[in-house]
Design a protein around this motif. Structure first.
Motif, PDB file in Angstrom:
ATOM      1  N   MET A 132      -5.142  -0.920 -10.718  1.00 37.82           N
ATOM      2  CA  MET A 132      -6.074  -1.183 -11.816  1.00 37.82           C
ATOM      3  C   MET A 132      -7.445  -1.585 -11.279  1.00 37.82           C
ATOM      4  O   MET A 132      -8.477  -1.157 -11.811  1.00 37.82           O
ATOM      5  N   LEU A 133      -7.459  -2.403 -10.227  1.00 41.98           N
ATOM      6  CA  LEU A 133      -8.728  -2.789  -9.619  1.00 41.98           C
ATOM      7  C   LEU A 133      -9.427  -1.565  -9.025  1.00 41.98           C
ATOM      8  O   LEU A 133     -10.644  -1.411  -9.172  1.00 41.98           O
ATOM      9  N   ARG A 134      -8.662  -0.692  -8.373  1.00 44.97           N
ATOM     10  CA  ARG A 134      -9.233   0.539  -7.805  1.00 44.97           C
ATOM     11  C   ARG A 134      -9.866   1.385  -8.916  1.00 44.97           C
ATOM     12  O   ARG A 134     -10.972   1.890  -8.761  1.00 44.97           O
ATOM     13  N   ASP A 135      -9.180   1.497 -10.040  1.00 45.75           N
ATOM     14  CA  ASP A 135      -9.721   2.281 -11.160  1.00 45.75           C
ATOM     15  C   ASP A 135     -11.011   1.663 -11.692  1.00 45.75           C
ATOM     16  O   ASP A 135     -11.958   2.374 -12.034  1.00 45.75           O
ATOM     17  N   CYS A 136     -11.050   0.349 -11.751  1.00 43.25           N
ATOM     18  CA  CYS A 136     -12.241  -0.337 -12.248  1.00 43.25           C
ATOM     19  C   CYS A 136     -13.408  -0.157 -11.275  1.00 43.25           C
ATOM     20  O   CYS A 136     -14.539   0.140 -11.686  1.00 43.25           O
ATOM     21  N   VAL A 137     -13.135  -0.326  -9.972  1.00 43.95           N
ATOM     22  CA  VAL A 137     -14.187  -0.146  -8.967  1.00 43.95           C
ATOM     23  C   VAL A 137     -14.641   1.315  -8.937  1.00 43.95           C
ATOM     24  O   VAL A 137     -15.839   1.601  -8.823  1.00 43.95           O
ATOM     25  N   THR A 138     -13.706   2.241  -9.069  1.00 42.63           N
ATOM     26  CA  THR A 138     -14.063   3.665  -9.122  1.00 42.63           C
ATOM     27  C   THR A 138     -14.994   3.928 -10.300  1.00 42.63           C
ATOM     28  O   THR A 138     -16.005   4.632 -10.152  1.00 42.63           O
ATOM     29  N   ALA A 139     -14.676   3.372 -11.453  1.00 39.90           N
ATOM     30  CA  ALA A 139     -15.531   3.552 -12.631  1.00 39.90           C
ATOM     31  C   ALA A 139     -16.933   3.020 -12.370  1.00 39.90           C
ATOM     32  O   ALA A 139     -17.927   3.648 -12.739  1.00 39.90           O
ATOM     33  N   TRP A 140     -17.025   1.859 -11.716  1.00 41.08           N
ATOM     34  CA  TRP A 140     -18.337   1.295 -11.385  1.00 41.08           C
ATOM     35  C   TRP A 140     -19.094   2.225 -10.439  1.00 41.08           C
ATOM     36  O   TRP A 140     -20.288   2.512 -10.644  1.00 41.08           O
ATOM     37  N   LEU A 141     -18.413   2.722  -9.409  1.00 47.48           N
ATOM     38  CA  LEU A 141     -19.066   3.603  -8.441  1.00 47.48           C
ATOM     39  C   LEU A 141     -19.556   4.901  -9.103  1.00 47.48           C
ATOM     40  O   LEU A 141     -20.625   5.405  -8.777  1.00 47.48           O
ATOM     41  N   VAL A 142     -18.777   5.430 -10.039  1.00 51.06           N
ATOM     42  CA  VAL A 142     -19.149   6.675 -10.717  1.00 51.06           C
ATOM     43  C   VAL A 142     -20.241   6.429 -11.753  1.00 51.06           C
ATOM     44  O   VAL A 142     -21.270   7.115 -11.774  1.00 51.06           O
TER      45      VAL A 142
END
Length: 185
Positions: A132-142
């Motif tokens: 879930m943290l990876r998905d959140c950080v990915t969303a921020w990066l994108v």
């Protein structure tokens, strides 16, 4: 006796899991009995056992209850137009730590060192939290840093790992604080 609907069963399971979290936080995993949980929930032992086979099932349910709260928040962050950067994400997660839930988490980690069933629960919960943290950080990066999704996901994995580790350190710190320190903060 009328049969419980699926929705009512889920509410009852949540009621029992929440009572278990309160008992585990107050008494510890080892010293909490099913009788304690029945008293805390206001339900009969039969009702508890109708929903959970044993205390390990209750530990798993309690862990999932806490994780579900984090999942809802992380999902909102990831879905927003401007997800928080990793530092802000960690700050928000730390601010939302409940001391009783932190104590239950740390106790569960301790039990995981000797109980393979609990170990499986803990490893699963940590893996889900990191995802879930990876998905959140990915969303921020994108969305904020304008990176390509594949590259963002690859870059997000180690960042999420570090955020998870720092969050777990804060959970431990919170769990070790005395109730007097909790009310003073």
């Amino acid at each position: 006796m009328p049969r419980l609907t699926d929705a009512r069963k889920e509410l009852r399971r949540a009621q029992i899991a929440e009572a278990a979290v309160r008992c585990f936080g107050r008494n510890g995993l080892e010293r909490t009995s099913i009788a304690d949980i029945t008293a805390e929930s206001g339900l009969s032992a039969g009702s508890i056992y109708a929903h959970y086979r044993n205390k390990a099932d209750l530990v798993q349910a309690a862990a999932r209850e806490v994780l579900a709260k984090r999942a809802a928040v992380l999902g909102e962050y990831a879905a927003s137009d401007a997800p928080p950067d990793p530092d802000e994400l960690l700050t928000r997660l730390i601010a939302a730590i409940d001391p009783a839930e932190a104590r239950v988490g740390v106790q569960t980690w301790g039990e995981a060192t000797t109980d393979p069933v609990i170990r499986g629960i803990v490893v699963d919960m940590i893996d889900q939290m990191r995802a879930m943290l990876r998905d959140c950080v990915t969303a921020w990066l994108v969305k904020v840093e304008h990176q390509e999704p594949a590259a963002a996901r690859e870059r997000a994995t180690p960042i999420a790992h570090r955020v998870s580790a720092l969050y777990q350190a804060e959970l431990l710190y919170t769990a070790l604080r005395s109730p007097t320190e909790e009310t003073a903060s």
